[in-house]
Design a protein around this motif. Structure first.
Motif, PDB file in Angstrom:
ATOM      1  N   LYS A 303       0.919  -1.068   0.025  1.00  0.00           N
ATOM      2  CA  LYS A 303      -0.029   0.072   0.239  1.00  0.00           C
ATOM      3  C   LYS A 303       0.790   1.145  -0.052  1.00  0.00           C
ATOM      4  N   GLN A 304       0.758   2.194  -1.271  1.00  0.00           N
ATOM      5  CA  GLN A 304       1.526   3.348  -1.115  1.00  0.00           C
ATOM      6  C   GLN A 304       0.683   4.511  -0.688  1.00  0.00           C
ATOM      7  N   THR A 305       1.431   5.239   0.264  1.00  0.00           N
ATOM      8  CA  THR A 305       0.762   6.501   0.836  1.00  0.00           C
ATOM      9  C   THR A 305       0.947   7.671  -0.513  1.00  0.00           C
ATOM     10  N   SER A 306      -0.273   8.419  -0.339  1.00  0.00           N
ATOM     11  CA  SER A 306      -0.396   9.363  -1.434  1.00  0.00           C
ATOM     12  C   SER A 306       0.410  10.732  -1.267  1.00  0.00           C
TER      13      SER A 306
END
Length: 328
Positions: A303-306
């Motif tokens: 999961k990548q942080t925006s």
């Protein structure tokens, strides 16, 4: 005067030939004189028997041979019987305690129980320093036959401390038990030797030590080994329980590991199947085998942080600008 011949002794007189009747040198007779063996006797048949006697002997020959055979059989049976009767008498005399290996039979078992009842045990509350079981046996055997001896050794920590401080390196014993074959001998030995010096030759190592003996009435050697046997049995049962427990734990651990591997493989197959169905529905090109996990590895998604957007400088109100202009 007549002259004497030098070889007169070789001439043989007629009186010597006719009177004595000697046959000259006999080697067998000389051997007998020197202590040799006499010649073997030879069986010679009488050749002067008549023909009629020979015929009668031929007629009775069958009966004589039969009677001789029967007499020989009886003699052999009698000799074997005597030999068999002589052996058990020797076996019955060897009635000893169960320290000697014998074949387990009913007779030996009865003899061993009787010997155990006859035996007596003596307790030694103190063993002279550095006295070995062989020395103890040699000192007590004149008072009766001894079967077994057990001496409890000293504490190994005490022995190591003594050696470290420069003491004697020999093994010492604290107390012991002596089994006499006859209980009367054990009782008499205690009565004679208790609280008396060991004695022997003056100047020996154990001359001035004192005996400390006690006759244990009704105590047998089996009572001494009961506690040791019980401890050994308890230790063996505890070890078996621990081994069974560890083997059970190892087995369940291996089963759980195999089950987790199987579940992970099933989940990976389901995920690959769903992804393939979605790709077919959308018409997208298929991912390479390394990404789809066909090599056996599961695809991982993180999961990548925006990214935070940059703030634009806002216009300040007029009042704020007026105040700031007065200050600066």
């Amino acid at each position: 005067m007549a002259t004497r011949k030098h070889n007169e002794f070789l001439d043989i007189d007629q009186s010597d030939e006719e009177g004595d009747g000697s046959q000259g040198y006999d080697s067998e007779l000389e051997d007998l004189k020197k202590g040799g063996r006499s010649p073997k006797r030879r069986k010679v048949d009488d050749q002067t028997s008549d023909a009629s006697d020979d015929e009668q002997e031929d007629g009775d020959e069958g009966q004589d041979t039969a009677s001789d055979a029967e007499s020989n059989k009886k003699a052999v049976k009698q000799s074997t019987k005597d030999a068999s009767e002589s052996k058990p008498e020797r076996r019955l005399k060897t009635d000893e305690l169960p320290g000697i290996s014998k074949p387990l039979t009913k007779k030996n078992l009865v003899a061993s129980t009787a010997a155990i009842k006859r035996s007596g045990v003596v307790y030694l509350s103190r063993i002279p320093p550095f006295m070995k079981p062989t020395k103890l046996r040699s000192l007590l055997e004149p008072y009766g036959e001894i079967n077994r001896i057990f001496l409890s050794p000293e504490d190994p920590t005490f022995h190591a401390r003594r050696v470290r401080n420069g003491g004697n390196k020999k093994r010492s014993f604290v107390d012991g038990w002596v089994e006499f074959i006859n209980k009367k001998d054990a009782r008499h030995a205690c009565e004679l030797l208790n609280a008396k010096i060991i004695g022997g030759k003056k100047g020996t190592y154990y001359h001035d030590d004192v005996w400390n003996l006690l006759y244990l009435k009704g105590f047998k050697w089996n009572n001494l080994t009961e506690q040791i046997a019980a401890e050994n049995a308890e230790r063996a049962s505890r070890m078996r329980a621990e081994i069974s427990k560890t083997t059970k734990e190892n087995k369940t651990f291996v089963q759980n590991v195999e089950r987790s591997k199987m579940l992970e493989g099933m989940e990976a197959k389901k995920a690959a199947k769903k992804r393939q169905e979605n790709d077919d529905a959308l018409g997208e090109p298929k991912e390479p085998a390394a990404r789809t996990g066909m090599t056996g590895e599961r695809p991982r998604h993180f999961k990548q942080t925006s990214v935070a957007p940059k703030r634009k400088p806002e216009d300040q109100p007029e009042q704020v600008k007026r105040v700031l202009s007065r200050i600066f």
